[in-house]
Write a protein that holds these residues in place. Structure first.
Motif, PDB file in Angstrom:
ATOM      1  N   UNK A 168     -51.889 -34.917 -58.431  1.00  0.00           N
ATOM      2  CA  UNK A 168     -53.268 -34.975 -58.910  1.00  0.00           C
ATOM      3  C   UNK A 168     -53.827 -33.574 -59.086  1.00  0.00           C
ATOM      4  N   UNK A 169     -53.576 -32.731 -58.088  1.00  0.00           N
ATOM      5  CA  UNK A 169     -54.053 -31.358 -58.215  1.00  0.00           C
ATOM      6  C   UNK A 169     -53.461 -30.695 -59.461  1.00  0.00           C
ATOM      7  N   UNK A 170     -52.166 -30.874 -59.682  1.00  0.00           N
ATOM      8  CA  UNK A 170     -51.495 -30.233 -60.813  1.00  0.00           C
ATOM      9  C   UNK A 170     -52.113 -30.619 -62.142  1.00  0.00           C
ATOM     10  N   UNK A 171     -52.383 -31.907 -62.314  1.00  0.00           N
ATOM     11  CA  UNK A 171     -52.952 -32.386 -63.577  1.00  0.00           C
ATOM     12  C   UNK A 171     -54.368 -31.834 -63.757  1.00  0.00           C
ATOM     13  N   UNK A 172     -55.147 -31.903 -62.684  1.00  0.00           N
ATOM     14  CA  UNK A 172     -56.536 -31.431 -62.767  1.00  0.00           C
ATOM     15  C   UNK A 172     -56.570 -29.928 -63.071  1.00  0.00           C
ATOM     16  N   UNK A 173     -55.750 -29.163 -62.342  1.00  0.00           N
ATOM     17  CA  UNK A 173     -55.742 -27.712 -62.547  1.00  0.00           C
ATOM     18  C   UNK A 173     -55.269 -27.367 -63.948  1.00  0.00           C
ATOM     19  N   UNK A 174     -54.239 -28.052 -64.425  1.00  0.00           N
ATOM     20  CA  UNK A 174     -53.713 -27.759 -65.758  1.00  0.00           C
ATOM     21  C   UNK A 174     -54.750 -28.098 -66.819  1.00  0.00           C
ATOM     22  N   UNK A 175     -55.514 -29.160 -66.617  1.00  0.00           N
ATOM     23  CA  UNK A 175     -56.575 -29.521 -67.572  1.00  0.00           C
ATOM     24  C   UNK A 175     -57.604 -28.395 -67.640  1.00  0.00           C
ATOM     25  N   UNK A 176     -58.071 -27.942 -66.481  1.00  0.00           N
ATOM     26  CA  UNK A 176     -59.091 -26.894 -66.456  1.00  0.00           C
ATOM     27  C   UNK A 176     -58.561 -25.611 -67.097  1.00  0.00           C
TER      28      UNK A 176
ATOM     29  N   UNK B 153     -56.084 -14.800 -62.661  1.00  0.00           N
ATOM     30  CA  UNK B 153     -56.090 -14.699 -61.201  1.00  0.00           C
ATOM     31  C   UNK B 153     -55.864 -16.077 -60.579  1.00  0.00           C
ATOM     32  N   UNK B 154     -56.517 -17.069 -61.154  1.00  0.00           N
ATOM     33  CA  UNK B 154     -56.375 -18.433 -60.638  1.00  0.00           C
ATOM     34  C   UNK B 154     -54.913 -18.893 -60.714  1.00  0.00           C
ATOM     35  N   UNK B 155     -54.273 -18.601 -61.860  1.00  0.00           N
ATOM     36  CA  UNK B 155     -52.869 -18.998 -62.027  1.00  0.00           C
ATOM     37  C   UNK B 155     -52.000 -18.309 -60.972  1.00  0.00           C
ATOM     38  N   UNK B 156     -52.271 -17.014 -60.757  1.00  0.00           N
ATOM     39  CA  UNK B 156     -51.500 -16.268 -59.762  1.00  0.00           C
ATOM     40  C   UNK B 156     -51.690 -16.866 -58.373  1.00  0.00           C
ATOM     41  N   UNK B 157     -52.940 -17.223 -58.033  1.00  0.00           N
ATOM     42  CA  UNK B 157     -53.217 -17.782 -56.709  1.00  0.00           C
ATOM     43  C   UNK B 157     -52.536 -19.137 -56.534  1.00  0.00           C
ATOM     44  N   UNK B 158     -52.481 -19.914 -57.612  1.00  0.00           N
ATOM     45  CA  UNK B 158     -51.814 -21.215 -57.521  1.00  0.00           C
ATOM     46  C   UNK B 158     -50.329 -21.027 -57.207  1.00  0.00           C
ATOM     47  N   UNK B 159     -49.753 -19.958 -57.765  1.00  0.00           N
ATOM     48  CA  UNK B 159     -48.332 -19.672 -57.539  1.00  0.00           C
ATOM     49  C   UNK B 159     -48.052 -19.073 -56.160  1.00  0.00           C
TER      50      UNK B 159
ATOM     51  N   UNK C  30     -47.594 -25.607 -62.105  1.00  0.00           N
ATOM     52  CA  UNK C  30     -46.934 -24.548 -62.871  1.00  0.00           C
ATOM     53  C   UNK C  30     -46.035 -25.113 -63.980  1.00  0.00           C
ATOM     54  N   UNK C  31     -45.673 -26.386 -63.867  1.00  0.00           N
ATOM     55  CA  UNK C  31     -44.915 -27.029 -64.939  1.00  0.00           C
ATOM     56  C   UNK C  31     -45.855 -27.411 -66.077  1.00  0.00           C
ATOM     57  N   UNK C  32     -47.032 -27.915 -65.709  1.00  0.00           N
ATOM     58  CA  UNK C  32     -47.952 -28.453 -66.717  1.00  0.00           C
ATOM     59  C   UNK C  32     -48.764 -27.379 -67.437  1.00  0.00           C
TER      60      UNK C  32
ATOM     61  N   UNK D 221     -43.055 -33.471 -68.734  1.00  0.00           N
ATOM     62  CA  UNK D 221     -43.345 -32.308 -67.904  1.00  0.00           C
ATOM     63  C   UNK D 221     -43.818 -32.729 -66.525  1.00  0.00           C
ATOM     64  N   UNK D 222     -44.601 -33.802 -66.510  1.00  0.00           N
ATOM     65  CA  UNK D 222     -45.115 -34.353 -65.262  1.00  0.00           C
ATOM     66  C   UNK D 222     -43.964 -34.826 -64.377  1.00  0.00           C
ATOM     67  N   UNK D 223     -43.050 -35.565 -64.991  1.00  0.00           N
ATOM     68  CA  UNK D 223     -41.900 -36.082 -64.250  1.00  0.00           C
ATOM     69  C   UNK D 223     -41.064 -34.933 -63.684  1.00  0.00           C
ATOM     70  N   UNK D 224     -40.893 -33.912 -64.512  1.00  0.00           N
ATOM     71  CA  UNK D 224     -40.130 -32.726 -64.123  1.00  0.00           C
ATOM     72  C   UNK D 224     -40.731 -32.092 -62.883  1.00  0.00           C
ATOM     73  N   UNK D 225     -42.044 -31.873 -62.935  1.00  0.00           N
ATOM     74  CA  UNK D 225     -42.733 -31.272 -61.793  1.00  0.00           C
ATOM     75  C   UNK D 225     -42.628 -32.141 -60.546  1.00  0.00           C
ATOM     76  N   UNK D 226     -42.776 -33.445 -60.730  1.00  0.00           N
ATOM     77  CA  UNK D 226     -42.735 -34.373 -59.594  1.00  0.00           C
ATOM     78  C   UNK D 226     -41.357 -34.362 -58.934  1.00  0.00           C
ATOM     79  N   UNK D 227     -40.316 -34.343 -59.749  1.00  0.00           N
ATOM     80  CA  UNK D 227     -38.946 -34.333 -59.229  1.00  0.00           C
ATOM     81  C   UNK D 227     -38.700 -33.112 -58.358  1.00  0.00           C
TER      82      UNK D 227
END
Lengths: 343, 277, 280
Positions: free
Chosen positions: C82-90, C101-107, C163-165, C202-208
Motif C-alpha cells: 500500500x505504501x509503495x502504490x501511494x508513494x509512487x502515485x504522489x 530527497x524523498x526518493x533517496x529517503x525511501x531507498x 522503488x519498482x513502481x 511491476x506491482x507483482x515484481x515488487x511484491x515477489x
C-alpha cells in the motif's frame, strides 16, 4: 457551443506560457492554434479543456462561466498528442470507456454502448478492428481510435493536441483531409493545435497565430496568409524574402526610404531578363527543381543579400536561366511593417 | 525539455493525501527509529564516543570488514563485468537460466547462504577438502568473510553494467574499428569509458552491501576478536552485553558510512545519466 | 533484449579463442560462487534421506518458525504494498520540491546494515529505550516478541514495491489518467481501471522481491527476536539455532525451504520480466 477566453494568464515557474490571452471561438467552427513550440498553444488548449488551471482570467462556454468547473463536467473531448490510448484495453473497450464510467443512472445499457461504439468505429472507418489492442494498430489507426473515444461521450467541444504530429507525411495529409470532412459532417466546435502552417491553412476555418504566450493574429486562412498582421505572422506562414527598400524601388520610395524592410514571398518574385522600374539587378547562383516548382537563388547586386524566387516549371523553361547570368527580380507583391504593424 | 512545467494544480486527484501518507509512513517507519539512534549517540560525550569507536577491537573489526568488502567488491567488479559481457554479447546454451540465476544471492536468505558457504569451505566440505591440504584455509578466517561478501555482492555489478552494455550503440564500435582500432583498443578506449559509471556504481553498491552484511558472514567467519570479527557482529555483541551506548556509537559510524555511500551512488548515477544523454 | 544476442558482426566480437576463454572464465566464476552453494544446500538437506528431511521439517519448533515467518510476511508485504502504490502515485504523477530527497529517503533502508535496522527498534522499544518504561508499565512487549519482528521486517522491506513502481509510473506519464478524466472517470475509476492494469506486473515484481526478503531476513530480526524457541523464531533464526547445535541435516532441511522460496522467486521474477518486455 462557442468558447470565450478572457484575459487568461499562465505561468510555469519563471516561464510565462500565456500572457493576457483573449479569444473567441465561434460555435461549430474548426479553429487552429498555430505557433512554434513554446508559444503557449498547447497550454491554451489544456486550459480550455480544464486539464490546466489558469493563474488568471476566465473561460466561458456559450457565455457560461466554466473556469472553475472540473474537466469531468466540462464535456470536452480531448485527443492527446500521443493518443493516450489505454494499452490494456481493446479498441472497443477504449471507445466505450467514457460511457462505462458514467454513474449507473446515466449509463446506457450494455447493448446501447455496443451499438454506439460500433457506430463510432464505422464513422472513423475502423469497424473490423474492434478487438485489437492499441499496440496492434498503425499510428493513423490509433489516432482515429482516440478521436472515436473522445466523440463517444458526445462532447460539446472537441480539442485536439497536435493531432497529426506523430504521423508520417503521407498519412498526415490523408488524415487531415479526412478530419476536415468529418468536421463538416458532425459540426462540433473544434480546436486543434499545430505547428505546421500548411496543416492549419488546409484544414481550419479560422487560424489563431500564437507566439511567446500571446496571440499575434486571428483570421481565416486567406486573411492570415495574404494580410499578415506583422513580420512574425508573415514569416511563420510561408517563405520570406527581405527586400531592403531603396530609392529605386517603386512603392517604397514614398515612405521611409532607408529604414524599412519589404517582405515578399518567393512565389511573388518575378524573374525577368529586362530591367524595369521596380526590379533589382541580381545574379543567378543556383537553380533547383522541387516537384512542380523551380527555386532560383539570386544574389542581389551591391547588397550581398540573397533572395529566393519560386517559378513554375513553365516559367522557368521559358526563361531558360543559367547559373551566373544577370537577371532582374521584381516583387509582385510586397508588404512592409513599421514597428509591428502593417502599412 | 527546457521548460518543465510545475503542475501543482493538475486535474489528477490525490496529491495531498498520497504525499501526506508517504511522508507520514516514511517518518514513522524509517526516520523516527533512525533518529533514535542519533539521539542515543548524542547522550555520549565526545570523549566517550571517540573512545568507543576507536577501541582496538573495534578498529580491528573495521579493518577486517572494510578490507574484505573492498576486496570482494573489486573481484565482483572484474568478474561482474566479465559475466555481464558474456551474457550480453555471446550465444551460449542455457543463457536465460544463467541470467536468472545471477540474482540468486539476492533472493537467497543470508542465513542460508552463510551455513551453505561455511559447509562448502569447511575442511571436509566440497571445496575445503581440496583447498585445506594446499594450505588455503577459507572457513573461519578473514578469507571466509571475503568469500561470503563476494557471494552476496555478485549480482550488483552484473545488474548495473548489463543494461548499459545492452544499450551501447553498435555504431560506436564500428566507428572505432573503421578508424583502425583493434578489439582491445576499442574495449579500453571506447567501451570501458562508457561502462565506467555503471561499473563504479555496481562496485559501490557491492562494497556498501558487504560492509553492512551480517547473516551470511557470521557462520563462515569464525568470529575471533581482533582477527575475523566484523563490525555488525560487534554491535550485536555489545547489545547482548547490554552496552547500548557502545552498540549505538559503533552503529552511528556505520550509518554515517552508509550515508556516504548513498551519496556516492547518487552522484555516480547522476554522472552516468549525463553520460548517457 | 538480453534474450536474443546480436548477430555477431565481425567488428563487434572477439576472435574465437578469446571468446571461449572469456566464457569459460565467467562460467567458472559463476560455478564456484553460484552453482556450488545452490547444489550444496539441497545435497546437505537430503544427506540422510527423505525421512530425516521430513522429520526435520515436521518438528514442532520448525512448524512454529514457519508459522511466524508466514505471519510476518502476511503483515509486512501488504503494508509496504500500500505504501509503495501511494508513494509512487504522489511521486510519479505530481511535481513538487524535494522529490529527489524523498526518493533517496525511501531507498534508505536498503543502505542501512540489517543489524542497525534491528538496533533502532531496540533503542525505541527496548527496556532501556525511549518507550521502554511506558511499554513495561502497560505490559506491552514489542522487543523479543512478534511485534518487534514484524516492525524490523517492515523496515528492511520498506522500499521494495515503491522503488519498482516509481520509475515505471514515471515512464508511463499521466496522459492515460488525464484521458480517463476528460472522459468523465472519477479518481477511483481512473486508478482502478487505468493505472492498476498498467502497473500490475511491476506491482507483482515488487511484491515477489518484498516477500522473499520478508521471509528470509536474518540480521534485523535476529537483533529484536530474543531467539525463544517455538515462539519468536522465524525460519532463518531456526536454521541458525539448529546449525549452532551441530544438527546439520535439520538445519539444511529447513534451509532448503528458504532456498526453494528463493528459486520460486527467481522463476516468477524472470516470468514477470519477460511479460514486461513483451508489453513494452
Amino acid at each position: 457551443m462557442s468558447i470565450e477566453i478572457v484575459s487568461v494568464n499562465k505561468q510555469f515557474g519563471s516561464f510565462t506560457a500565456l500572457n493576457d490571452v483573449n479569444l473567441t471561438v465561434p460555435s461549430g467552427e474548426l479553429t487552429a492554434l498555430l505557433g512554434p513550440s513554446g508559444s503557449g498553444k498547447t497550454t491554451l488548449l489544456r486550459i480550455i479543456a480544464g486539464l490546466e488551471i489558469p493563474d488568471g482570467g476566465a473561460i466561458r462556454f456559450d457565455g457560461e462561466e466554466t473556469t472553475d468547473r472540473h474537466v469531468r463536467e466540462r464535456q470536452v473531448g480531448f485527443v492527446f498528442q500521443h493518443y493516450a490510448l489505454f494499452r490494456h484495453m481493446t479498441v472497443e473497450e477504449n471507445v466505450a470507456f467514457g460511457l462505462t464510467v458514467k454513474p449507473r443512472k446515466e449509463r446506457p445499457s450494455k447493448k446501447e454502448i455496443r451499438e454506439r461504439v460500433h457506430e463510432l468505429l464505422r464513422l472513423v472507418q475502423l469497424e473490423g478492428l474492434a478487438d485489437r489492442y492499441p499496440t496492434q494498430l498503425s499510428g493513423g489507426q490509433r489516432q482515429r481510435v482516440a478521436l472515436a473515444r473522445a466523440l463517444a461521450v458526445e462532447p460539446k467541444v472537441l480539442l485536439l493536441d497536435e493531432p497529426f504530429g506523430a504521423l508520417d507525411a503521407k498519412v498526415r495529409v490523408e488524415l487531415r483531409r479526412w478530419l476536415r470532412r468529418l468536421h463538416d459532417e458532425i459540426h462540433v466546435t473544434s480546436v486543434f493545435v499545430t505547428h505546421d502552417q500548411e496543416e492549419a491553412l488546409e484544414v481550419a476555418d479560422r487560424i489563431v497565430v500564437m507566439n511567446k504566450g500571446r496571440i499575434e493574429q486571428v483570421g481565416t486562412p486567406a486573411e492570415v496568409y495574404d494580410q499578415p498582421a506583422n513580420p512574425f505572422v508573415f514569416d511563420f506562414l510561408g517563405s520570406v524574402n527581405l527586400f531592403h527598400c531603396r530609392a529605386e524601388q517603386g512603392q517604397a520610395r514614398a515612405a521611409a526610404p532607408e529604414l524599412s524592410v519589404g517582405y515578399v514571398r518567393s512565389h511573388d518574385i518575378e524573374v525577368e531578363r529586362r530591367q524595369s522600374e521596380d526590379a533589382v539587378e541580381a545574379e543567378v547562383r543556383h537553380i533547383q527543381a522541387v516537384g512542380p516548382a523551380v527555386r532560383v537563388e539570386l544574389l542581389v547586386r551591391g547588397t550581398g543579400k540573397t533572395v529566393e524566387a519560386e517559378l513554375s516549371r513553365d516559367g522557368a523553361d521559358r526563361l531558360a536561366l543559367d547559373v551566373g547570368e544577370t537577371v532582374y527580380a521584381r516583387p509582385r507583391k510586397m508588404q512592409r511593417f513599421v514597428g509591428d504593424y502593417q502599412i | 525539455m527546457a521548460t518543465r512545467p510545475i503542475t501543482r494544480n493538475t486535474v489528477i486527484p490525490g496529491f495531498t493525501p498520497t504525499l501526506g501518507y508517504t511522508v507520514f509512513y516514511l517518518s514513522l517507519i524509517v526516520l523516527l527509529p533512525l533518529s533514535a539512534l542519533v539521539v542515543k549517540t548524542a547522550s555520549l560525550t565526545w570523549g566517550e564516543f571517540f573512545a568507543t569507536v576507536t577501541a582496538p577491537r573495534v578498529v580491528a573489526s573495521y579493518k577486517v570488514t572494510f578490507g574484505a568488502a573492498l576486496a570482494a567488491a573489486g573481484v565482483n567488479a572484474l568478474f561482474g563485468l566479465l559475466v555481464a559481457w558474456v551474457l550480453v554479447r555471446y550465444r551460449l546454451p542455457g543463457k536465460r537460466f544463467i541470467d536468472a540465476l545471477v540474482d540468486f544471492p539476492f533472493a537467497l536468505p543470508t542465513a542460508v547462504a552463510g551455513i551453505t558457504l561455511s559447509s562448502v569451505y569447511a575442511a571436509n566440505g566440497w571445496l575445503g577438502q581440496y583447498l585445506e591440504p594446499r594450505g588455503i584455509k577459507v572457513a573461519f578466517t578473514p578469507v571466509g568473510i571475503f568469500v561470503a561478501m563476494t557471494f552476496i555482492g555478485l549480482p550488483f555489478v552484473v545488474r548495473t553494467v548489463q543494461p548499459v552494455l545492452e544499450e551501447l550503440e553498435q555504431e560506436v564500435e564500428e566507428a572505432a574499428a573503421c578508424l583502425g582500432a583493434n578489439r582491445w583498443q576499442t574495449f579500453r578506449r571506447v567501451l570501458l569509458p562508457e561502462l565506467l559509471p555503471a561499473l563504479l556504481t555496481g562496485f559501490a553498491l557491492a562494497f556498501a552491501r558487504g560492509v553492512g552484511e551480517y547473516g551470511s558472514i557470521i557462520f563462515i567467519a569464525g568470529n575471533m576478536p581482533m582477527v575475523s570479527e566484523i563490525t555488525p557482529l560487534l554491535i550485536i555483541t555489545k547489545l547482548e552485553q547490554y552496552d547500548y551506548a557502545g552498540a549505538t556509537a559503533i552503529a552511528t559510524v556505520m550509518l554515517l558510512f552508509s550515508f556516504l555511500m548513498l551519496l556516492t551512488v547518487n552522484l555516480l548515477q547522476k554522472w552516468s545519466r549525463r553520460h548517457a544523454a | 533484449m538480453s534474450s536474443s544476442a546480436p548477430s555477431p558482426s565481425r567488428t563487434r566480437t572477439e576472435p574465437a579463442p578469446v571468446r571461449w576463454a572469456l566464457i569459460i572464465t565467467a562460467l567458472l566464476f559463476l560455478g564456484l560462487f553460484l552453482f556450488v552453494p545452490l547444489a550444496a544446500v539441497f545435497a546437505q538437506a537430503f544427506e540422510k534421506g527423505w525421512d530425516a528431511y521430513l522429520a526435520a521439517i515436521r518438528e514442532p519448533d520448525a512448524l512454529a518458525a514457519v508459522k511466524l515467518t508466514l505471519i510476518t510476511a502476511a503483515i509486512s508485504v501488504p503494508v509496504n504494498l500500500i505504501f509503495g502504490v501511494v508513494a509512487a502515485w504522489a511521486i510519479a504523477k505530481f511535481e513538487f520540491r524535494g522529490k529527489q530527497l524523498l526518493i533517496t529517503l525511501i531507498d534508505l533502508p536498503f543502505s542501512v546494515s540489517p543489524v542497525i535496522s534491528g538496533l533502532i527498534y531496540v533503542l525505541l522499544f527496548g527496556l532501556q529505550g525511549w518507550l521502554g518504561p511506558w511499554l513495561q508499565a502497560h505490559d506491552i512487549k514489542i522487543i523479543f516478541a512478534v511485534p518487534g519482528i514484524v516492525l524490523a521486517t517492515v523496515f528492511v522491506t520498506f522500499p521494495f514495491v515503491a522503488r519498482e513502481l516509481i520509475p515505471l509510473m514515471e515512464a508511463q506519464g499521466k496522459d492515460e489518467e488525464e484521458a480517463a478524466i476528460t472522459l468523465g472517470a472519477s479518481g477511483f475509476q481512473t486508478f482502478w481501471r487505468v493505472t492498476i492494469p498498467n502497473i500490475k506486473w511491476g506491482l507483482l515484481y515488487g511484491v515477489i522481491l518484498c516477500n522473499a526478503r520478508a521471509m528470509g531476513e536474518f540480521g534485523a530480526v535476529s537483533v529484536v527476536s530474543g531467539h525463544i524457541r517455538g515462539s519468536t523464531n522465524t525460519i532463518p533464526l531456526h536454521v541458525e539455532i539448529l546449525y549452532n547445535e551441530y544438527n546439520y541435516v535439520a538445519a539444511f532441511a529447513v534451509a532448503s525451504l528458504l532456498a526453494l522460496l528463493a528459486l520460486v522467486t527467481l522463476v516468477v521474477k524472470s516470468f514477470v520480466e519477460w511479460r514486461m518486455r513483451e508489453l513494452s
